[in-house]
Design a protein around this motif. Structure first.
Motif, PDB file in Angstrom:
ATOM      1  N   THR A 337     -78.146 -35.064 -41.339  1.00  0.00           N
ATOM      2  CA  THR A 337     -77.601 -36.127 -40.484  1.00  0.00           C
ATOM      3  C   THR A 337     -76.471 -35.478 -39.675  1.00  0.00           C
ATOM      4  OG1 THR A 337     -76.098 -36.695 -42.269  1.00  0.00           O
ATOM      5  CG2 THR A 337     -78.078 -38.057 -42.044  1.00  0.00           C
ATOM      6  N   ASP A 338     -76.206 -35.988 -38.524  1.00  0.00           N
ATOM      7  CA  ASP A 338     -75.153 -35.421 -37.659  1.00  0.00           C
ATOM      8  C   ASP A 338     -75.408 -33.953 -37.324  1.00  0.00           C
ATOM      9  OD1 ASP A 338     -73.704 -37.819 -37.704  1.00  0.00           O
ATOM     10  OD2 ASP A 338     -72.669 -37.231 -39.535  1.00  0.00           O
ATOM     11  N   HIS A 339     -76.687 -33.565 -37.201  1.00  0.00           N
ATOM     12  CA  HIS A 339     -76.968 -32.156 -36.914  1.00  0.00           C
ATOM     13  C   HIS A 339     -76.668 -31.834 -35.444  1.00  0.00           C
ATOM     14  CE1 HIS A 339     -80.731 -34.376 -36.027  1.00  0.00           C
ATOM     15  NE2 HIS A 339     -80.736 -33.596 -34.973  1.00  0.00           N
ATOM     16  N   GLY A 340     -76.757 -30.556 -35.131  1.00  0.00           N
ATOM     17  CA  GLY A 340     -76.532 -30.123 -33.757  1.00  0.00           C
ATOM     18  C   GLY A 340     -75.056 -30.176 -33.387  1.00  0.00           C
ATOM     19  N   VAL A 341     -74.775 -30.669 -32.191  1.00  0.00           N
ATOM     20  CA  VAL A 341     -73.396 -30.600 -31.690  1.00  0.00           C
ATOM     21  C   VAL A 341     -72.421 -31.473 -32.483  1.00  0.00           C
ATOM     22  CG1 VAL A 341     -74.005 -29.940 -29.331  1.00  0.00           C
ATOM     23  CG2 VAL A 341     -73.838 -32.372 -29.924  1.00  0.00           C
ATOM     24  N   MET A 342     -72.935 -32.420 -33.252  1.00  0.00           N
ATOM     25  CA  MET A 342     -72.025 -33.255 -34.046  1.00  0.00           C
ATOM     26  C   MET A 342     -72.052 -32.897 -35.536  1.00  0.00           C
ATOM     27  SD  MET A 342     -70.201 -34.933 -32.062  1.00  0.00           S
ATOM     28  CE  MET A 342     -69.333 -36.024 -33.183  1.00  0.00           C
ATOM     29  N   ASN A 343     -72.589 -31.740 -35.858  1.00  0.00           N
ATOM     30  CA  ASN A 343     -72.606 -31.342 -37.268  1.00  0.00           C
ATOM     31  C   ASN A 343     -71.174 -31.154 -37.771  1.00  0.00           C
ATOM     32  OD1 ASN A 343     -73.529 -30.507 -39.805  1.00  0.00           O
ATOM     33  ND2 ASN A 343     -75.188 -29.320 -38.903  1.00  0.00           N
ATOM     34  N   TRP A 344     -71.010 -31.246 -39.061  1.00  0.00           N
ATOM     35  CA  TRP A 344     -69.683 -31.071 -39.652  1.00  0.00           C
ATOM     36  C   TRP A 344     -69.444 -29.601 -39.944  1.00  0.00           C
ATOM     37  CZ3 TRP A 344     -66.200 -35.076 -40.291  1.00  0.00           C
ATOM     38  CH2 TRP A 344     -66.686 -36.360 -40.079  1.00  0.00           C
ATOM     39  N   CYS A 345     -68.196 -29.215 -39.813  1.00  0.00           N
ATOM     40  CA  CYS A 345     -67.780 -27.829 -40.045  1.00  0.00           C
ATOM     41  C   CYS A 345     -67.933 -27.471 -41.530  1.00  0.00           C
ATOM     42  CB  CYS A 345     -66.319 -27.705 -39.618  1.00  0.00           C
ATOM     43  SG  CYS A 345     -65.611 -26.069 -39.800  1.00  0.00           S
ATOM     44  N   CYS A 346     -68.086 -26.162 -41.804  1.00  0.00           N
ATOM     45  CA  CYS A 346     -68.120 -25.703 -43.203  1.00  0.00           C
ATOM     46  C   CYS A 346     -66.735 -25.846 -43.835  1.00  0.00           C
ATOM     47  CB  CYS A 346     -68.577 -24.244 -43.267  1.00  0.00           C
ATOM     48  SG  CYS A 346     -67.446 -23.078 -42.451  1.00  0.00           S
ATOM     49  N   GLY A 347     -65.709 -25.899 -42.999  1.00  0.00           N
ATOM     50  CA  GLY A 347     -64.336 -26.043 -43.498  1.00  0.00           C
ATOM     51  C   GLY A 347     -63.541 -24.741 -43.510  1.00  0.00           C
ATOM     52  N   GLY A 348     -64.177 -23.656 -43.059  1.00  0.00           N
ATOM     53  CA  GLY A 348     -63.475 -22.360 -43.148  1.00  0.00           C
ATOM     54  C   GLY A 348     -63.301 -21.641 -41.834  1.00  0.00           C
ATOM     55  N   GLY A 349     -63.614 -22.289 -40.715  1.00  0.00           N
ATOM     56  CA  GLY A 349     -63.476 -21.626 -39.418  1.00  0.00           C
ATOM     57  C   GLY A 349     -62.024 -21.559 -38.959  1.00  0.00           C
ATOM     58  N   GLY A 350     -61.844 -20.964 -37.782  1.00  0.00           N
ATOM     59  CA  GLY A 350     -60.511 -20.927 -37.179  1.00  0.00           C
ATOM     60  C   GLY A 350     -59.489 -20.152 -37.988  1.00  0.00           C
TER      61      GLY A 350
END
Lengths: 427, 151
Positions: A337-350
């Motif tokens: 759900t929410d795939h593509g441009v609205m997918n949720w981050c893994c939480g470890g970027g940036g």
């Protein structure tokens, strides 16, 4: 007030450009950005509302760019920024923001909050308020050429390993090659199979490619910590190497922010266009498939899903190639759900994953991804970013899930037709 | 008498082995680089792999423990790479693939994952020691295979 802090405030002031001013003026305080941020949704802590993370810059903007703010400052009704403000906000600016861009997508007035965070980081890093892990990584990137300390010698040792395993010669400093390939240190250190995979794919497709001994690192710590000068220096190394070799294209690997920095931020950082084009490895693989240069034999029946790396998909615009490639080798590809441009981050970027102090919060934020994975009901998660892969595996282990994470390029390589006879059979 | 001395023959020989034999020979490969990893979970996986009478539950438990050891030992993104620790990571990864129940290791060729990870572990150890000598773990593995097939 320390001199370094003063420099940080001055830098923060310089970062307030017309876009930042219009964004602050336009904010309608709707709170939609909170609901788009996994650090808020998974903790319920209002401090993690994206726009709130910008309070120090907002305070400075108000005092320097609004009549009301200027008057308040003149009459002592509004205190100037203090070191404590930076100390208090450092966690919000770095540990609880992966710069994933989901908040920017939902803002009803079009504020690019991720852009604002990047600008705020410029002031914070100049003031010395940045995570130690990111500071050290940036120092190594500038001094050694890799945030993880990967030298040319260590890369070459890995390439020897790859050559032995594939039986292929890995081209280095091949003047006039069409493509120059970059790697993230993570691929050299943890996932050498990525290098093997592209070697096999390029060999099968007859791609003219090379690695540069002068610039093989794709990642850019300067972007993550928020230091444009450092980021420009790191981009310049790639640009100089690519232009010296005379390549037509530079390939960004399976690394999220590397793509953003070299493809989108790079020309602005160095102040000129490149003499070559930048492509993401997924774009190139899709192109090779469309041209018929690579073909696949068989498909996995294993149900699998795809985690969209934010910088490649939402911020980078590479949305369809990975899906087309996956459908070429997988019979049961299930979208989240929410795939593509609205997918949720893994939480470890940036840069979040490089900061040990952020681990507890990162694991908490991972709960969103856990729910997404569990909803699909599949045990195999494919992605296209080495950092996402590590963060996902960390979260999966922390939650004792049965999910296995694999890289897309490796999966593609597993189904590649390499033999001339097999090629003709497929045709 | 088996006299394997290149990877083509080596791969061919691996393909002829059944699951129990692959675990046994995998244990031999991992044992050869086990000095690079001090994690008891990894040593335990080697013991289980060697045991032909190991139950499915024992194999699953060994696999899960080895997988956690694999994740625990990786270099995090952006961290200064310690190549000794990274060598230990690849040994753990090899041990995980070695005892993985059918379908649980997602590598295209799990036995080859064992082979490659052991070689990569040795590679990392050489980098850690700043040793320019050639990594001959493949040669060691050919010997282990010859000994196994000739025993």
């Amino acid at each position: 007030m320390s001199e370094q802090f003063e420099q940080g405030v001055a830098e923060l002031g310089k970062q307030i450009d017309a876009k930042i001013s219009s964004y602050f003026s336009s904010c309608v305080h709707c709170g939609l950005c909170a609901e788009a941020c996994l650090f808020y949704t998974e903790t319920g802590d209002p401090r993690y509302t994206p726009i709130y993370k910008l309070e120090p810059m907002k305070k400075l903007w108000r005092q320097e760019h609004t009549i009301r703010g200027k008057l308040a400052k003149a009459f002592g009704l509004s205190k100037p920024l203090q070191e404590q403000d930076f100390a208090d906000w450092e966690e919000l600016v770095y540990d609880s923001c992966t710069m994933c861009g989901r908040c920017s997508m939902v803002c009803p007035v079009g504020n690019d909050i991720t852009y604002m965070i990047a600008k705020e980081r410029e002031g914070f890093s100049r003031a010395g308020y940045a995570p130690d892990g990111l500071k050290a990584a940036t120092k190594r990137a500038l001094e050694i050429g890799s945030p993880m300390g990967v030298t040319l010698k260590t890369l070459m040792a890995t390439l020897v390993h790859v050559e032995k395993n594939t039986g292929l010669k890995i081209p280095v400093d091949q003047q006039g090659a069409d493509y120059m390939t970059l790697f993230s240190s993570m691929e050299v250190v943890n996932f050498p199979e990525y290098i093997e995979s592209i070697a096999r794919i390029f060999d099968a497709a007859g791609v003219s490619w090379t690695i540069s001994s002068k610039a093989f690192e794709a990642t850019n710590s300067g972007i993550q910590i928020g230091n444009s000068e450092n980021a420009a220096e790191i981009v310049s190394r790639v640009v100089t190497a690519a232009e010296e070799l005379g390549v037509k294209y530079v390939i960004s690997p399976e690394c999220g922010h590397a793509y953003t920095s070299i493809r989108w931020d790079g020309p602005n950082l160095i102040g000129r266009p490149y003499a070559f084009k930048v492509v993401h490895i997924l774009e190139l693989l899709e192109q090779l498939k469309q041209e018929g240069s690579i073909k696949f034999s068989g498909k996995t029946d294993e149900p699998l899903t795809f985690h969209d790396p934010c910088q490649i998909v939402r911020r980078g615009g590479v949305v369809k190639p990975q899906r087309d490639l996956l459908n070429s080798v997988a019979a049961n590809f299930v979208e989240m759900t929410d795939h593509g441009v609205m997918n949720w981050c893994c939480g470890g970027g940036g840069g979040v994953s490089s900061s040990e102090r952020a681990d507890a919060l990162r694991f908490k934020a991972f709960d969103r991804k856990r729910k997404q994975i569990e909803e699909t009901g599949v045990d195999t998660l494919v992605t296209a970013c080495a950092n996402c892969r590590m963060v996902l595996e960390d979260g999966i282990e922390e939650n004792e899930m049965e999910t296995t994470v694999i890289g897309l390029t490796e999966l593609i390589a597993d189904y590649l037709v390499t033999d001339a006879k097999e090629q003709s059979e497929v045709r | 008498m088996s006299t394997i001395n290149d990877d083509t023959e080596f791969r061919r020989a691996l393909k002829k082995l059944d699951r129990d034999q692959l675990r046994e020979i995998g244990a031999g490969f991992v044992q050869n680089v086990l000095h690079l990893n001090k994690d008891k979970r990894v040593a335990r996986a080697v013991d289980v792999a060697r045991n032909r009478d190991a139950s499915d539950d024992e194999l699953l438990a060994a696999y899960k423990a080895a997988r956690v050891a694999t994740v625990d030992s990786r270099t995090r993104c952006g961290a200064d790479c310690n190549w000794e620790e990274q060598a230990a990571h690849f040994v753990a990864r090899a041990s995980s693939a070695m005892v993985a129940p059918e379908g649980m290791c997602k590598a295209a060729d799990p036995p080859w994952q064992v082979v490659m990870s052991c070689r990569m572990a040795q590679n990392c150890a050489l980098i850690a020691a700043d040793d320019d000598s050639i990594n001959d773990e493949s040669g060691n593995q050919h010997h282990i295979m010859n000994d196994y097939l000739n025993s």
